[in-house]
Design a protein around this motif. Structure first.
Motif, PDB file in Angstrom:
ATOM      1  N   PHE A  26       0.766  -1.226   0.159  1.00  0.00           N
ATOM      2  CA  PHE A  26       0.063  -0.107   0.064  1.00  0.00           C
ATOM      3  C   PHE A  26       0.846   0.975  -0.073  1.00  0.00           C
ATOM      4  CE2 PHE A  26      -2.535  -3.198   2.164  1.00  0.00           C
ATOM      5  CZ  PHE A  26      -3.747  -3.323   1.294  1.00  0.00           C
ATOM      6  N   MET A  27       1.691   1.320  -0.885  1.00  0.00           N
ATOM      7  CA  MET A  27       2.350   2.588  -1.087  1.00  0.00           C
ATOM      8  C   MET A  27       2.325   3.012  -2.660  1.00  0.00           C
ATOM      9  SD  MET A  27       4.288   2.812   1.618  1.00  0.00           S
ATOM     10  CE  MET A  27       5.872   4.099   1.315  1.00  0.00           C
ATOM     11  N   GLN A  28       2.276   4.306  -2.715  1.00  0.00           N
ATOM     12  CA  GLN A  28       2.213   4.764  -3.913  1.00  0.00           C
ATOM     13  C   GLN A  28       3.131   6.242  -4.397  1.00  0.00           C
ATOM     14  OE1 GLN A  28      -1.895   6.598  -3.847  1.00  0.00           O
ATOM     15  NE2 GLN A  28      -1.409   7.976  -2.301  1.00  0.00           N
ATOM     16  N   MET A  29       3.134   6.264  -5.574  1.00  0.00           N
ATOM     17  CA  MET A  29       4.078   7.484  -6.148  1.00  0.00           C
ATOM     18  C   MET A  29       3.248   8.732  -5.977  1.00  0.00           C
ATOM     19  SD  MET A  29       6.978   6.008  -6.578  1.00  0.00           S
ATOM     20  CE  MET A  29       7.742   7.706  -6.968  1.00  0.00           C
ATOM     21  N   VAL A  35       4.882   7.542  -1.334  1.00  0.00           N
ATOM     22  CA  VAL A  35       4.139   7.873   0.084  1.00  0.00           C
ATOM     23  C   VAL A  35       3.116   6.421   0.426  1.00  0.00           C
ATOM     24  CG1 VAL A  35       4.387  10.509  -0.281  1.00  0.00           C
ATOM     25  CG2 VAL A  35       2.600   9.130  -1.349  1.00  0.00           C
ATOM     26  N   PRO A  36       2.749   6.541   1.721  1.00  0.00           N
ATOM     27  CA  PRO A  36       2.092   5.374   2.154  1.00  0.00           C
ATOM     28  C   PRO A  36       0.580   5.985   1.794  1.00  0.00           C
ATOM     29  CG  PRO A  36       2.889   6.812   3.867  1.00  0.00           C
ATOM     30  CD  PRO A  36       3.569   7.416   2.913  1.00  0.00           C
ATOM     31  N   MET A  37      -0.222   5.012   1.348  1.00  0.00           N
ATOM     32  CA  MET A  37      -1.577   5.067   1.204  1.00  0.00           C
ATOM     33  C   MET A  37      -2.394   4.850   2.521  1.00  0.00           C
ATOM     34  SD  MET A  37      -1.953   2.589  -2.358  1.00  0.00           S
ATOM     35  CE  MET A  37      -3.704   2.778  -2.463  1.00  0.00           C
ATOM     36  N   GLY A  38      -3.649   5.315   2.600  1.00  0.00           N
ATOM     37  CA  GLY A  38      -4.303   5.029   3.798  1.00  0.00           C
ATOM     38  C   GLY A  38      -4.423   6.491   4.259  1.00  0.00           C
ATOM     39  N   GLY A  39      -4.132   7.633   3.698  1.00  0.00           N
ATOM     40  CA  GLY A  39      -4.088   8.779   4.405  1.00  0.00           C
ATOM     41  C   GLY A  39      -5.582   9.422   3.893  1.00  0.00           C
ATOM     42  N   VAL A  40      -5.829  10.461   4.432  1.00  0.00           N
ATOM     43  CA  VAL A  40      -7.191  11.059   4.006  1.00  0.00           C
ATOM     44  C   VAL A  40      -7.041  12.553   3.640  1.00  0.00           C
ATOM     45  CG1 VAL A  40      -7.680  12.189   6.397  1.00  0.00           C
ATOM     46  CG2 VAL A  40      -9.643  11.339   5.052  1.00  0.00           C
ATOM     47  N   SER A  41      -8.051  12.722   2.811  1.00  0.00           N
ATOM     48  CA  SER A  41      -8.127  14.081   2.134  1.00  0.00           C
ATOM     49  C   SER A  41      -9.581  14.411   1.770  1.00  0.00           C
ATOM     50  CB  SER A  41      -7.076  14.204   0.858  1.00  0.00           C
ATOM     51  OG  SER A  41      -7.536  13.352  -0.108  1.00  0.00           O
TER      52      SER A  41
END
Length: 225
Positions: A26-29, A35-41
């Motif tokens: 669960f990492m992304q460019m 950057v790690p996935m799973g963050g919120v926006s």
């Protein structure tokens, strides 16, 4: 082995970090950065990724980010659970994270910066736990280290007030000066978490006359969940 709510949350933060940064899950460019996935926006929430409002509080940007939050979680979270039990600990952690993210996104949106917000980290949650502990035991004195060298003795409530004040000042400064070092730190998420912890414990009836650990142990704590 019986797990406490604190233990589950503490080790879940570590497990997610290890899986993402050592296991590559669960990492992304993001441009040139991984950057790690799973963050919120706001963009993710608007596109239906509503689970990110929960997952973000277990995701961290680097090892230093994780260690600082784990240190505060260890200090405040264990004691909140010992005093109030696992159910209250978990509610404060989750509600602090939810309302912290909501305040950060709302403030940034008001100033036209919502598109730049991608929140990760347990900071809002641990600020909620720290303020909950400070409201419960405002006069408790402990020794802190400045720069890990100089020891100072400080009362819990004074330290909490200082942290809230410095986050408020830095948050406003970051809005006025986008190039300020540390302007990308989610100061308003910290404040949202702090307000959550404060009002949660006040709703339980604390925050009046100062209390100490000796007085607290005369109460029968709720069993941990």
């Amino acid at each position: 082995m019986r797990w406490s709510a604190f233990g589950v949350v503490f080790w879940l933060n570590i497990a997610v970090f290890v899986r993402q940064y050592l296991g590559g899950w669960f990492m992304q460019m993001d441009g040139p950065h991984l950057v790690p996935m799973g963050g919120v926006s706001l963009e993710l929430l608007s596109s239906g990724h509503v689970w990110t409002i929960f997952t973000y509080m277990f995701v961290h940007g680097d090892l230093g980010h994780l260690l600082v939050n784990l240190l505060l979680l260890w200090f405040a979270g264990r004691q909140v659970q010992q005093i109030f039990g696992g159910a209250h600990f978990l509610r404060i952690y989750i509600l602090g994270g939810l309302l912290g993210a909501a305040l950060e996104i709302a403030v940034r949106a008001w100033f036209g910066e919502a598109g730049d917000v991608y929140l990760i980290g347990a900071s809002a949650s641990v600020f909620a736990l720290f303020l909950a502990l400070a409201v419960t035991l405002p006069q408790e004195v402990f020794t802190a280290l400045i720069y890990s060298i100089i020891p100072i003795r400080v009362r819990m409530w004074k330290l909490a007030a200082f942290l809230v004040g410095i986050n408020a000042a830095l948050g406003v400064a970051g809005l006025l000066w986008a190039e300020m070092p540390g302007a990308n730190v989610a100061y308003f998420a910290h404040l949202g978490g702090a307000l959550t912890g404060y009002y949660y414990i006040r709703m339980l009836g604390f925050g009046g006359n100062p209390m100490t650990y000796r007085q607290m142990w005369k109460r029968e704590p709720e069993s941990a969940h």
